[in-house]
Design a protein around this motif. Structure first.
Motif, short mmCIF file in Angstrom:
data_model
loop_
_atom_site.label_atom_id
_atom_site.label_comp_id
_atom_site.label_asym_id
_atom_site.label_seq_id
_atom_site.Cartn_x
_atom_site.Cartn_y
_atom_site.Cartn_z
N ARG A 1 -11.46 7.90 -8.79
CA ARG A 1 -10.11 7.60 -9.30
C ARG A 1 -9.66 6.18 -8.94
N ASP B 1 -9.08 -0.29 -4.62
CA ASP B 1 -7.96 0.66 -4.54
C ASP B 1 -8.41 1.99 -3.97
N ASP B 2 -7.39 2.76 -3.56
CA ASP B 2 -7.53 4.14 -3.09
C ASP B 2 -8.44 4.25 -1.86
N THR C 1 -4.89 -0.20 1.82
CA THR C 1 -5.76 -1.03 0.99
C THR C 1 -5.49 -2.52 1.23
N THR D 1 -0.78 7.49 -2.28
CA THR D 1 -0.56 7.85 -0.88
C THR D 1 0.86 7.46 -0.50
N ARG D 2 1.21 6.21 -0.79
CA ARG D 2 2.56 5.73 -0.47
C ARG D 2 3.13 4.95 -1.66
N ASP E 1 2.41 3.19 -17.32
CA ASP E 1 2.00 4.42 -17.98
C ASP E 1 0.95 5.11 -17.11
N ALA F 1 -1.48 0.62 -16.54
CA ALA F 1 -1.47 1.27 -15.22
C ALA F 1 -0.14 1.04 -14.50
N ALA G 1 -0.34 0.88 -4.37
CA ALA G 1 -0.75 -0.52 -4.32
C ALA G 1 -2.25 -0.64 -4.51
N GLY H 1 -7.03 1.82 -10.29
CA GLY H 1 -6.26 0.76 -9.62
C GLY H 1 -7.08 -0.51 -9.46
N ASP I 1 -6.86 4.59 1.39
CA ASP I 1 -6.14 5.11 2.55
C ASP I 1 -5.78 6.57 2.38
P1 ATP Z 1 -3.27 2.53 -0.95
O1 ATP Z 1 -2.56 1.78 0.11
O2 ATP Z 1 -4.59 3.10 -0.55
O3 ATP Z 1 -3.47 1.70 -2.17
P2 ATP Z 1 -1.43 4.02 -2.52
O4 ATP Z 1 -0.11 4.59 -2.23
O5 ATP Z 1 -1.48 2.76 -3.26
O6 ATP Z 1 -2.33 3.80 -1.26
P3 ATP Z 1 -3.71 5.28 -3.58
O7 ATP Z 1 -4.31 5.95 -2.40
O8 ATP Z 1 -4.26 4.00 -4.01
O9 ATP Z 1 -2.15 5.14 -3.32
O10 ATP Z 1 -3.70 6.31 -4.77
C1 ATP Z 1 -3.29 5.98 -6.07
C2 ATP Z 1 -4.35 6.47 -7.04
O11 ATP Z 1 -3.81 6.53 -8.33
C3 ATP Z 1 -5.55 5.54 -7.10
O12 ATP Z 1 -6.71 6.32 -7.22
C4 ATP Z 1 -5.33 4.74 -8.37
O13 ATP Z 1 -6.55 4.32 -8.97
C5 ATP Z 1 -4.61 5.75 -9.21
N1 ATP Z 1 -3.68 5.14 -10.17
C6 ATP Z 1 -2.92 4.05 -10.00
N2 ATP Z 1 -2.17 3.83 -11.09
C7 ATP Z 1 -2.48 4.78 -11.98
C8 ATP Z 1 -2.03 5.09 -13.29
N3 ATP Z 1 -1.12 4.35 -13.90
N4 ATP Z 1 -2.56 6.17 -13.92
C9 ATP Z 1 -3.46 6.95 -13.28
N5 ATP Z 1 -3.92 6.72 -12.04
C10 ATP Z 1 -3.43 5.65 -11.38
#
Ligand code: ATP
Length: 426
Positions: free
Chosen positions: A133, A6-7, A16, A50-51, A108, A105, A54, A137, A9
């Motif tokens: 962080r 995860d994380d 991802t 980010t979006r 919450d 996750a 996911a 995910g 992009d």
């Molecule tokens: P990507 O396509 O990269 O996955 P995205 O829109 O999914 O983009 P991320 O860049 O992954 O967003 O950012 C989301 C961040 O929040 C990640 O670091 C993830 O670990 C974190 N996260 C996801 N769910 C939770 C949650 N329930 N509580 C706290 N942090 C979270």
């Protein structure tokens, strides 16, 4: 084993799921058997996303150390490390952790320390980059459990095309939807004449097709004419399942969580600046504001047709004191009445008020009446479910074309919170 990522992009690029698709191919080239690739949507109200919040989980069979090294190398080569908000996480576990962390996750908020605790207990290999962080995910992905699932075929662009306008034939997308609906959905929004499955962001995704099985999304895909993709991946997902919703009650909702809430419409819906429509939902003497934002288009007309006294269940995320509606179920319609001064029986003119609690008086002949005229208006709404259009649908929201889960239907019919979500509650 389960591989979580995860994380990776940033708003400027990458995705991802693309890294997941590349990793699937690299693993296969190295003799690792890939059993499943999952696109795991998490709490849509997380501010760091980010979006679409996911994460990716790949289920595979092979040597854990080799797989961990390959996964880290893939993330290190492709993630947007320069963006300060990109904090990748990688986890590989040969034991599947309890789904509790996934549900936390999804519904919450979690911390990196909680994720690390889960990974340590499972004896997982993991690496968090920068502020780590992404481990939240990645861990949720590894722990994910899909009692209900849908599928998405994602086509990715060749690298030299990234950031340029996407060449996807619009009419072929409408054809893909027409020939496979209701087995696929949300490729386009026919009511609003909008393409939904082609993003506008500078990431590697060319288009996505969502549906009930790998066979149906592939069938829809076969109608799509576009620039030549670099590769395609069918993901198993929790999209379109309502997995983010829990049964809630007005007055106890918590910020950033998503609920199905029962209540009675307590005020006439009002259209505010920007075309957003709001109304008050009441239960047990407590109220919450229901919001249908402008992008929900025709759904706002449904909300505008509600009248005080209607009994409904409303689904959405609770943010800033409002429930941001994803769908609404109308269980009982109140009588819509218009109270007016009566017609004078003597001279057939409409009477006027004779003053507070003094009834009505005919200004023409002086006739008096105590009873007003009560007109029952025909309701332009029927009991049942109404949803936002595909163009405004959140990834996790379950389209009505998939049917309504029993626990949601029970809440609509029972008149009280039943708390029998099919999914494990965190
Ligand atoms: P990507 O396509 O990269 O996955 P995205 O829109 O999914 O983009 P991320 O860049 O992954 O967003 O950012 C989301 C961040 O929040 C990640 O670091 C993830 O670990 C974190 N996260 C996801 N769910 C939770 C949650 N329930 N509580 C706290 N942090 C979270």
């Amino acid at each position: 084993m389960w591989i979580g990522i995860d994380d990776t992009d940033s708003p400027a690029g990458m995705c991802t799921t693309y890294i997941g698709a590349v990793l699937v191919r690299r693993l296969q080239r190295c003799g690792v058997r890939v059993v499943d690739a999952r696109l795991v949507r998490l709490n849509p109200n997380v501010i760091h996303k980010t979006r679409g919040n996911a994460a990716v989980c790949i289920e595979a069979e092979g040597d854990t150390e080799t797989v961990f090294a390959l996964t880290c190398a893939c993330v290190e080569a492709l993630a947007e490390f320069d963006d300060p908000r990109t904090n990748p996480g990688v986890a590989v576990s040969s034991v599947r952790p309890s789904p509790d962390f996934y549900y936390a996750a999804l519904r919450d908020f979690c911390t990196v320390d909680e994720a690390v605790g889960v990974l340590e207990s499972a004896g997982a290999r993991y690496r968090g980059y920068k502020n780590r962080r992404g481990l939240i995910g990645a861990t949720a992905a590894v722990a994910s459990d899909f009692p209900d699932r849908t599928y998405e075929l994602l086509a990715y662009r060749k690298r030299e095309m990234w950031g340029t306008p996407r060449q996807v034939d619009r009419s072929s997308l409408f054809c893909a939807e027409e020939t496979t609906y209701p087995h696929t959905w949300d490729t386009v929004d026919r009511e609003n004449d909008v393409v939904v499955g082609v993003p506008h962001t500078p990431d590697p995704v060319l288009f996505g097709i969502r549906g009930e099985s790998p066979a149906w999304v592939r069938k829809a895909r076969s109608s799509v004419r576009s620039e030549e993709p670099a590769c395609e991946q069918v993901y198993t997902t929790n999209q379109g399942t309502d997995a983010h919703l829990v049964a809630g009650s007005v007055g106890t909702l918590r910020e950033g969580r998503s609920y199905l809430v029962r209540g009675t419409v307590a005020g006439t819906p009002a259209t505010g600046p920007g075309g957003h429509v709001s109304f008050l939902l009441e239960d047990g003497g407590r109220e919450v504001r229901g919001m249908a934002y402008e992008p929900t288009k025709g759904f706002r007309d449904v909300v505008r047709r509600l009248v005080p006294g209607d009994e409904v269940v409303a689904a959405g995320s609770y943010k800033g004191g409002s429930l941001n509606l994803e769908k609404i179920g109308v269980s009982r319609l109140a009588d819509a009445v218009r109270i007016r001064p009566p017609i004078c029986p003597a001279c057939a003119k409409r009477m006027t008020s004779a003053g507070t609690e003094k009834g009505y008086k005919c200004r023409a002949c002086g006739e008096r009446s105590r009873e007003p005229e009560i007109e029952r208006a025909e309701r332009a709404l029927r009991p049942g479910w109404y949803e936002v259009p595909p163009t405004a649908r959140r990834h996790l929201a379950r389209p009505l074309v998939r049917g309504v889960p029993p626990w949601e239907q029970a809440m609509l019919q029972s008149g009280r919170e039943c708390g029998c979500s099919p999914h494990k509650q965190p």
